[in-house]
Design a protein around this motif. Sequence first.
Motif, mmCIF file in Angstrom:
data_model
loop_
_atom_site.group_PDB
_atom_site.id
_atom_site.type_symbol
_atom_site.label_atom_id
_atom_site.label_comp_id
_atom_site.label_asym_id
_atom_site.label_seq_id
_atom_site.Cartn_x
_atom_site.Cartn_y
_atom_site.Cartn_z
ATOM 1 N N ARG A 65 0.769 63.150 -13.480
ATOM 2 C CA ARG A 65 1.826 62.324 -14.118
ATOM 3 C C ARG A 65 2.662 62.038 -12.817
ATOM 4 N N LEU A 66 3.284 63.050 -11.946
ATOM 5 C CA LEU A 66 4.253 62.623 -10.960
ATOM 6 C C LEU A 66 3.621 61.708 -9.843
ATOM 7 N N THR A 67 2.330 61.906 -9.776
ATOM 8 C CA THR A 67 1.581 61.047 -8.750
ATOM 9 C C THR A 67 1.403 59.818 -8.857
ATOM 10 N N ARG A 68 1.303 59.668 -10.405
ATOM 11 C CA ARG A 68 0.828 58.244 -11.120
ATOM 12 C C ARG A 68 2.320 57.594 -10.967
ATOM 13 N N MET A 69 3.599 58.444 -11.276
ATOM 14 C CA MET A 69 4.586 57.699 -11.426
ATOM 15 C C MET A 69 5.020 57.141 -9.951
ATOM 16 N N GLN A 70 4.945 58.011 -9.042
ATOM 17 C CA GLN A 70 4.977 57.526 -7.558
ATOM 18 C C GLN A 70 4.367 56.422 -7.024
ATOM 19 N N LEU A 71 3.241 56.295 -7.594
ATOM 20 C CA LEU A 71 2.159 55.309 -7.233
ATOM 21 C C LEU A 71 2.738 53.833 -7.848
ATOM 22 N N GLU A 72 3.211 53.857 -9.166
ATOM 23 C CA GLU A 72 3.511 52.896 -9.884
ATOM 24 C C GLU A 72 4.823 52.364 -9.025
#
Length: 82
Positions: A65-72
């Motif tokens: 979830r955190l990786t996805r948020m950072q990527l977005e």
Amino acid sequence: MKSLAYLALIATAGLSFAAHAEEPNQKADKSNPDRMICRSEPVIGSRLAKTKRCMTKAQWDEDRRLTRMQLEQNQGGRYKNN
């Protein structure tokens, strides 16, 4: 000599039966957030080296979830030159 080989064979068979006895419970409970999951990940800069990361299912979900948020966030902020 033969008795030592038989003893080693019996010991390994006993250990393998004990290991297989626990597997059905783990397979049946895949939604358990406390289940430990280990993954092998490549090392950046090396074609062959890998590292092993072990975390619980809940920790893997939070990491994803955190990786996805950072990527977005990184992708969204890059092209705002209007």
